[in-house]
Design a protein around this motif. Structure first.
Motif, mmCIF file in Angstrom:
data_model
loop_
_atom_site.group_PDB
_atom_site.id
_atom_site.type_symbol
_atom_site.label_atom_id
_atom_site.label_comp_id
_atom_site.label_asym_id
_atom_site.label_seq_id
_atom_site.Cartn_x
_atom_site.Cartn_y
_atom_site.Cartn_z
ATOM 1 N N HIS A 104 0.836 -1.202 0.000
ATOM 2 C CA HIS A 104 0.000 0.000 0.000
ATOM 3 C C HIS A 104 0.868 1.248 0.000
ATOM 4 O O HIS A 104 1.855 1.353 0.736
ATOM 5 C CB HIS A 104 -0.905 0.020 1.238
ATOM 6 N N ASN A 118 2.014 2.188 5.816
ATOM 7 C CA ASN A 118 1.721 0.756 5.735
ATOM 8 C C ASN A 118 2.324 -0.011 6.902
ATOM 9 O O ASN A 118 1.894 -1.128 7.210
ATOM 10 C CB ASN A 118 2.222 0.171 4.407
ATOM 11 N N GLY A 154 2.171 1.189 9.965
ATOM 12 C CA GLY A 154 1.271 1.463 11.083
ATOM 13 C C GLY A 154 1.869 2.298 12.198
ATOM 14 O O GLY A 154 1.307 2.335 13.296
ATOM 15 N N MET A 170 0.010 -2.831 7.782
ATOM 16 C CA MET A 170 -1.117 -3.090 6.892
ATOM 17 C C MET A 170 -0.912 -4.337 6.052
ATOM 18 O O MET A 170 -1.836 -5.109 5.823
ATOM 19 C CB MET A 170 -1.338 -1.881 5.966
ATOM 20 N N THR A 224 -0.672 -6.930 13.647
ATOM 21 C CA THR A 224 -1.966 -6.992 12.968
ATOM 22 C C THR A 224 -2.341 -8.424 12.618
ATOM 23 O O THR A 224 -1.491 -9.246 12.274
ATOM 24 C CB THR A 224 -1.915 -6.148 11.683
ATOM 25 N N ARG A 252 -6.500 -3.843 12.958
ATOM 26 C CA ARG A 252 -5.668 -2.645 12.798
ATOM 27 C C ARG A 252 -6.520 -1.392 12.981
ATOM 28 O O ARG A 252 -6.857 -0.701 12.033
ATOM 29 C CB ARG A 252 -4.993 -2.659 11.418
#
Length: 390
Positions: free
Chosen positions: A134, A229, A231, A288, A309, A329
């Protein structure tokens, strides 16, 4: 390359970056090179650099091709643009090698190495670390899709083994056309001697003092690139008085304006990173999309509680979800779970013990190197077993 391997096995290991550049893939390639060398393999690494040249680094030949890194500096895209020497160097060292091992299909080094391997008829194995990553830029996402739809397909269809880190990545490479029988699950290795549990409270206090961390309280560590991505922003938003957040990695500018909610310890060497795990009580990575992050493996080997996650790809690891906390998440879920763990020292101890035992059993580097060598020999002599080759 000749049909029969005479003398030590010769491997060309290809990675877009290599230490001292900091990052997960290059750390994996560096450790593979060192442990393969220790097992008697001759290793040449083809990678990018600030200048071109060939050096010997702990018995590993490192071939660097000068690259421009403006995309990383300006757009946070770790994509070195290499000079015209790349293909010539790739052909030179592919011809030397018995097998070419390419890390991820996304990079110029990988494309050149694949072309060189085909030109010299040298067998290829590949490690695919991630699926589509991402990114906030639609253009970057579009380029990713285009690269994997072209060069990615070519690589995984030609590789005699494709190593993947989790079930999502395995499905990704199969969708690109990798034959299912060639896709192999291979976790990254970890130096379980370097990344070890803290011995006692006195050692933890000393590590905290060394890194400039508070002596008291529960410390929650994040390590990695400060990208959405990964986090890091989700973890920042989950700050709470029950624990103190500690960030290792970069860039530092991403933490500007966070005040007392986060402590930044910088980009750390491996030895300092090992000290950071021992200094902290919990590791949190609300990312992510990941393979199975090296930082999670290092934290597990260091015997601290891990919160990350709940990604479908992790199913291949068979983790005890009561001992490695896999959460949704979102900020509130993460905050609640971290508060629960921070408040329960016995739970932290149980999670850390399980994590350490799992890491020693599944992530030890000698086992990883042995599996690589078996795959290399199978790539050189397809259709034969280790016993058939004596």
């Amino acid at each position: 390359m000749s049909d029969d391997v005479a003398g030590p096995l010769k491997v060309l290991l290809v990675c877009h970056y290599y230490p001292p550049h900091l990052g997960g893939i290059e750390n994996v390639a560096h450790s593979q090179a060192r442990h393969l060398t220790a097992a008697g393999v001759q290793v040449t690494v083809l990678t990018s650099g600030d200048r071109s040249g060939v050096t010997d680094e702990d018995g590993v030949r490192v071939v660097r091709v000068r690259a421009w890194n403006g995309l990383e500096r300006k757009a946070d895209v770790p994509f070195p643009v290499l000079g015209p020497q790349l293909l010539r160097r790739a052909v030179r060292w592919a011809r030397w090698a018995d097998v070419v091992h390419i890390h991820d299909a996304f990079y110029m080094t990988s494309w050149a190495a694949l072309l060189a391997a085909k030109a010299t008829r040298t067998p290829v194995v590949a490690t695919q670390h991630v699926t589509l990553v991402h990114h906030k830029s639609a253009a970057v996402s579009l380029v990713q899709k285009a690269v994997y739809a072209t060069a990615g397909k070519l690589l995984v269809r030609n590789a005699r083994s494709v190593f993947t880190l989790n079930s999502d990545v395995a499905a990704f490479v199969r969708d690109l056309g990798a034959p299912a029988e060639r896709v192999r699950h291979l976790p990254n290795g970890v130096d379980t001697a370097l990344f070890r549990p803290v011995r006692d409270d006195a050692e933890q206090a000393a590590e905290r003092e060394r890194l400039g961390l508070p002596r008291e309280g529960v410390l929650v560590l994040f390590a990695g690139r400060f990208m959405p991505n990964k986090g890091f922003d989700t973890l920042l938003a989950a700050a709470d008085p029950a624990y103190q957040l500690v960030f290792a990695g970069g860039p530092a500018e991403a933490l500007a304006g966070t005040g007392d909610s986060a402590i930044y310890v910088g980009s750390l060497s491996s030895s300092d990173m090992a000290a950071a795990y021992r200094a902290c009580d919990v590791f949190a990575l609300p990312s992510m999309a990941e393979g199975f992050p090296l930082t999670v493996q290092e934290a597990m080997s260091s015997g601290i509680a891990v919160v990350t996650t709940d990604l479908s790809g992790y199913a291949a690891y068979g983790l005890d979800r009561d001992r490695v906390s896999l959460v949704d998440r979102d900020t509130e879920t993460l905050r609640v779970r971290l508060r629960e763990i921070a408040a329960d020292s016995e739970l932290r101890g149980q999670m850390g013990k399980y994590a350490r035992e799992y890491a020693v059993e599944h992530f030890a580097w000698p086992d990883h190197a042995r599996m690589l060598i078996e795959a290399y020999r199978s790539a050189i002599h397809p259709g034969t077993s280790t016993a058939d080759r004596g």
